[in-house]
Design a protein around this motif. Structure first.
Motif, short mmCIF file in Angstrom:
data_model
loop_
_atom_site.label_atom_id
_atom_site.label_comp_id
_atom_site.label_asym_id
_atom_site.label_seq_id
_atom_site.Cartn_x
_atom_site.Cartn_y
_atom_site.Cartn_z
N PHE A 186 0.87 -1.18 0.00
CA PHE A 186 0.00 0.00 0.00
C PHE A 186 0.91 1.23 0.00
N ASP A 187 0.33 2.41 -0.15
CA ASP A 187 1.13 3.64 -0.19
C ASP A 187 1.82 3.88 1.15
N THR A 188 3.14 3.94 1.11
CA THR A 188 3.93 4.13 2.33
C THR A 188 3.55 5.42 3.06
N ILE A 189 3.37 5.29 4.37
CA ILE A 189 3.12 6.46 5.21
C ILE A 189 4.42 6.82 5.94
N VAL A 190 4.90 8.04 5.73
CA VAL A 190 6.02 8.54 6.51
C VAL A 190 5.54 9.86 7.12
N ALA A 191 5.58 9.95 8.45
CA ALA A 191 5.09 11.16 9.13
C ALA A 191 6.13 11.61 10.15
N PHE A 192 6.56 12.84 10.01
CA PHE A 192 7.53 13.41 10.96
C PHE A 192 6.79 14.22 12.03
N GLY A 193 7.30 14.13 13.27
CA GLY A 193 6.77 14.95 14.37
C GLY A 193 5.28 14.85 14.51
N PRO A 194 4.59 16.00 14.68
CA PRO A 194 3.15 15.99 14.94
C PRO A 194 2.33 15.46 13.76
N ASN A 195 2.93 15.41 12.56
CA ASN A 195 2.20 14.84 11.41
C ASN A 195 1.72 13.42 11.71
N ALA A 196 2.39 12.73 12.62
CA ALA A 196 2.05 11.35 12.93
C ALA A 196 0.73 11.22 13.69
N SER A 197 0.18 12.36 14.13
CA SER A 197 -1.11 12.27 14.84
C SER A 197 -2.25 11.94 13.87
N ARG A 198 -1.98 12.08 12.57
CA ARG A 198 -2.98 11.65 11.58
C ARG A 198 -2.60 10.24 11.15
N PRO A 199 -3.38 9.23 11.59
CA PRO A 199 -2.98 7.84 11.32
C PRO A 199 -2.70 7.54 9.85
N HIS A 200 -3.41 8.24 8.93
CA HIS A 200 -3.18 7.98 7.51
C HIS A 200 -2.54 9.18 6.81
N HIS A 201 -1.60 9.81 7.48
CA HIS A 201 -0.90 10.97 6.92
C HIS A 201 -0.25 10.63 5.57
N GLN A 202 -0.36 11.56 4.62
CA GLN A 202 0.33 11.37 3.34
C GLN A 202 1.67 12.11 3.39
N PRO A 203 2.77 11.40 3.05
CA PRO A 203 4.09 12.03 3.13
C PRO A 203 4.14 13.32 2.31
N GLY A 204 4.78 14.33 2.86
CA GLY A 204 4.85 15.62 2.17
C GLY A 204 6.26 16.17 2.17
#
Lengths: 359, 359
Positions: A186-204
């Motif tokens: 599936f599409d890899t989720i990479v979340a730095f810092g507070p971005n990780a509070s969104r379980p399905h964060h899209q890497p930016g």
């Protein structure tokens, strides 16, 4: 695909079809088509009758189908899938009622209804419930998918340095997976810092900082089978609070894994993880505690508070509790686990030694 | 998402709903949910009524929804989507009939039917038909997605050397896309030599040889919008036959592109490409000549021999004829084109100077 494996699957599926007095099932869900025929392409349906399994595909896939599906009858369609089904059913004179999977779209169901001169019914989860218990070759494939994930993550850790963007890190991880001969599940989720509070964060474009945290949720597809893991890292020493949250999530995961055994109620496993987080006065996650995985990244069984039923031996499930505090942090730990008669077996063990990184 | 853009879309959708006397539409297809609300997450439905647009989502996505959907009413569900819809419909006292998209699964339709105390109907392609004509911001996004694809491919060419595997080359291309801040619009196809005869070949372990050919079919997703291009390369001087096939495919593509203009019959465009290949005594491809693209990689209109209807200004379509000879070769050339009142505009022009490579 080994034709003995396919025959065994079809036998189990036919047993369920007989219980429901179904003598012709139209299989439209891609993962179910793969499971019943060995075919790994798209835009194709299977038809299971008392005596045969048919694959309806088109010219784009005919070479691939001939290679992959030795145990079924391949029909090259030039019409729509619905019309191809109608032609086939017309030939099968003993078929009076045709049953369609409930995962089929209304549009496809109505197209079949329009073309097929037979009674139409629908049924849910016939093949999914057979698929939920994996055979040894399936477990082996998921385990390899887990190993490749671990290797890819290990090779990506050296890029986990201040300045890298979420997007770049995700890209580098995906590249390592490809280099190891596999693909993403599936599409890899990479979340730095507070971005990780969104379980399905899209890497930016966010860059990793000196004192920062990383959440990576990703998986590998190997021989059609998925792995799915989540790991958290800290660049530099994490805050006391982050460390506390991490420990609680790890304890929650351990508590749930300890519960796993064939015959155990699914919602008891779910509750075990939530209880640990709740008792630590941290917010309890809104998503499920886990899900089955195999040919699909999310499949039966689903581990939720409202889940009914019991775990069965051979099921492979994720356990993935998390804690999410918007604007602050997100921590999730996820592993893939085989349910056995006596307990469970961690299939992503080789990833589990990846600790909270403090470099 | 710019709320003026959303409002304009909703206005166009409501016009179609009024024509069909629909006053409550349940939107279940992810791309349609995105189009009507701006929301880019999963597992969420939208409900369009006379006065409002609702987004039904869950705790995982609530932060994201608040960020992305300023112009709609966000409802955080704890129940299933079907039950959340039922609760909402109960509140909307003027709603007697609820209409569901035909792309909805039978299972979801039946769940809605079970929960919602209103008449249920289904309808196809309401939002899809609005989506097919792109506004300027959508065209710009697709164009950028095409530019990123061109850049990524350019940066990948130096890895196109004997010894590289299909998998590695696909991985390197995907990594370049990520580095450029975008993602894949679908799983990259890399096929070496005769592998290209399978239009949807999955990249594998085959290594590139000294005298070999490469087919790459891939796309980029940028701001939610897809590009989709196919390019062929030869390592070393290609055979006379390969070169001949390549030229014919290019002529076929040019012939189809020349036909494009608002008001032209879709099947005339399809026929123009096929005619060139047929007259060259090469096998005519079994797939469509092209498809619309936007939020989805395949959307309205579909360019096939049996297609009815005419091209409309604002549509963005691929033109992708090919020649496939099993065991020998596969050549396909694909570009993305905007339909205009006076003709067409190539949106992937910056990729088009990538010629047949002979190095």
């Amino acid at each position: 695909m080994d034709s003995r494996v396919i025959k065994k699957r079809i036998k189990a599926i036919r047993r369920r079809l007989n219980e429901k007095k179904i003598n012709c099932l139209i299989v439209t869900k891609p993962a179910n088509v793969t499971y019943t025929t060995g075919f790994s392409g798209d835009d194709s349906w299977a038809v299971i009758t008392k005596g045969r399994v048919y694959l309806l595909t088109d010219s784009r896939y005919i070479e691939q189908a001939q290679k992959e599906c030795s145990s079924c009858t391949i029909i090259q369609r030039t019409d729509s899938l619905a019309k191809a089904v109608a032609k086939l059913v017309k030939k099968l004179k003993s078929v009076r009622t045709v049953t369609v999977e409930k995962s089929t779209s209304l549009a496809d169901f109505e197209a079949v209804k329009k073309s097929v001169k037979a009674r139409l019914k629908s049924v849910a989860n016939i093949i999914e419930s057979v698929r939920s218990s994996k055979d040894s070759s399936e477990v082996a494939a998921i385990k390899t998918a887990g190993s490749i994930a671990a290797q890819a993550l290990k090779q990506t850790r050296r890029y986990m340095k201040p300045g890298v963007t979420e997007n770049e890190l995700a890209g580098m991880l995906d590249f390592q997976i490809r280099k190891l001969g596999a693909t993403n599940s599936f599409d890899t989720i990479v979340a730095f810092g507070p971005n990780a509070s969104r379980p399905h964060h899209q890497p930016g474009k966010r860059k990793l900082k000196q004192k920062d945290t990383v959440l990576i949720d990703f998986g590998v597809k190997y021989k059609g089978y998925c792995s799915d893991i989540t790991r958290c890292f800290a660049v530099g020493r994490p805050t006391t609070f982050y460390k506390k949250v991490y420990d609680v999530v790890q304890q929650a995961q351990t508590a749930a894994i300890k519960k796993i055994k064939a015959g155990v109620k699914i919602n008891d496993v779910d509750a075990a993880a939530r209880k640990v987080i709740d008792e630590s006065d941290l917010p309890v996650y809104g998503h499920g505690t886990g899900h089955g995985l195999g040919l699909e990244i999310h499949e039966l069984p689903f581990l939720k508070a409202e889940s009914k039923g019991k775990l069965k031996a051979g099921e492979v499930i994720t356990i993935e509790p998390g804690v999410y505090i918007p604007g602050k942090l997100g921590v999730r730990i996820e592993d893939d686990i085989l349910v056995t008669e006596t307990g469970s077996k961690l299939l992503t063990r080789n990833c589990s030694h990846l600790p909270l990184l403090t470099n």
